[in-house]
Write an enzyme that holds these catalytic residues in place. Sequence first.
Site, PDB file in Angstrom:
ATOM      1  N   LYS A 102       8.296  15.249  67.347  1.00 24.62           N
ATOM      2  CA  LYS A 102       7.365  16.196  68.254  1.00 24.62           C
ATOM      3  C   LYS A 102       6.581  15.510  68.569  1.00 24.62           C
ATOM      4  CE  LYS A 102       7.685  18.949  63.625  1.00 24.62           C
ATOM      5  NZ  LYS A 102       7.391  18.872  61.951  1.00 24.62           N
ATOM      6  N   GLN A 124       2.762  15.340  57.889  1.00 22.79           N
ATOM      7  CA  GLN A 124       4.800  15.805  57.992  1.00 22.79           C
ATOM      8  C   GLN A 124       4.717  16.043  56.511  1.00 22.79           C
ATOM      9  OE1 GLN A 124       6.975  15.872  60.025  1.00 22.79           O
ATOM     10  NE2 GLN A 124       8.516  16.908  59.018  1.00 22.79           N
ATOM     11  N   ASP A 131       0.561  24.125  62.627  1.00 23.16           N
ATOM     12  CA  ASP A 131       1.464  24.306  61.152  1.00 23.16           C
ATOM     13  C   ASP A 131       1.887  25.677  60.951  1.00 23.16           C
ATOM     14  OD1 ASP A 131       3.665  22.445  61.155  1.00 23.16           O
ATOM     15  OD2 ASP A 131       2.734  21.490  59.510  1.00 23.16           O
TER      16      ASP A 131
HETATM   17  N1  GUN Z   1       8.281  19.035  56.920  1.00 22.95           N
HETATM   18  C1  GUN Z   1       9.930  20.336  57.187  1.00 22.95           C
HETATM   19  N2  GUN Z   1       8.652  20.584  57.898  1.00 22.95           N
HETATM   20  C2  GUN Z   1       8.541  21.069  57.669  1.00 22.95           C
HETATM   21  C3  GUN Z   1       6.937  21.801  59.050  1.00 22.95           C
HETATM   22  O1  GUN Z   1       6.852  22.754  59.693  1.00 22.95           O
HETATM   23  N3  GUN Z   1       5.145  21.693  58.818  1.00 22.95           N
HETATM   24  C4  GUN Z   1       5.629  20.083  58.235  1.00 22.95           C
HETATM   25  N4  GUN Z   1       4.200  19.826  58.293  1.00 22.95           N
HETATM   26  N5  GUN Z   1       6.030  19.502  57.749  1.00 22.95           N
HETATM   27  C5  GUN Z   1       7.644  19.742  57.530  1.00 22.95           C
END
Ligand code: GUN
Length: 293
Positions: A52, A96, A119
């Site tokens: 990311k 995360q 998110d």
């Molecule tokens: N862990 C797996 N997918 C996601 C997501 O879409 N957002 C976040 N914050 N953590 C994740």
Amino acid sequence: MTQILKAKQVVEQGIEELSKKCNQLKKWGITPYMKVLLVGENPASQIYTRNKKRYIEKLGAKCDIIHLPDSLSESDFIFEVGKMVSDQAVHGCFVQLPLPDQLSHIDVGELIPPSKDVDGFHQNNLIGVLNGDCGEKVLLSCTPKGILTLLRHYNIEVAGKHVVIIGRSMIVGKPLAMLLTNHHATVTICHSKTQNLEKITSQADIIIAAIGRAKMIGVKHLSSSGNQVIVDVGMNQDENGKLCGDVDFAAVSERVQAITPVPGGVGPMTILSLAENLFQAAREQFEQQEINP
Ligand code: GUN
């Protein structure tokens, strides 16, 4: 011939558009800035956050990962999140997931203010979608938003179609059902307790699998028409440790109109959505400052 709904081209287009937007924002004195809180050493989470960050930086924007130890206490976690969200320079942030056990009960979605919630997990953003917003005013959940973008790119109409979603999570199934309804689809949500799943999926125009079980959806879930579209949200490992979706791609792909691959389908679309949300957040915060300096 089955159409394979690959994300690559859509993502490339998205990167081009967002890079232009980044240059525009920089002319106004804003560099979109995202912060990520990563707790612990979960290998998948480390890869996701690194990807990311790389993605955001490729667009010309800024991203920092705050990496904290696995043993972090609840009070230290809340303090760190508070510090991250109150940083005036930061336009978007997220924690995360998954978190270590001692923190896993915390509702992370509510700790990040809705305007920075890239998110799309905060209840205000979810309620916006419940009220009919398609992302004009609120930040949408990334995976649902990415699926809509992918279907739109391939001119797959959802209005008036029967979409069967398998999975009822707060990250995918539920917000996706709301968003699709706003786009005039007729939506059925199925889950682990659904009876006669095969009967329901065989009546769908579009099947979206978000269950988290390797290759669970097979030929028996399809209609005989060959006209169905399959969207596979799954990211699992098969018996040989190879990445695979919730759909048995090899068995199903010849019997449908279109299908997303794993990898290279929904996954990359989710990161594109995250970047789009960051740019939307940066722009909205800039406009708010112009109104209320
Ligand atoms: N862990 C797996 N997918 C996601 C997501 O879409 N957002 C976040 N914050 N953590 C994740």
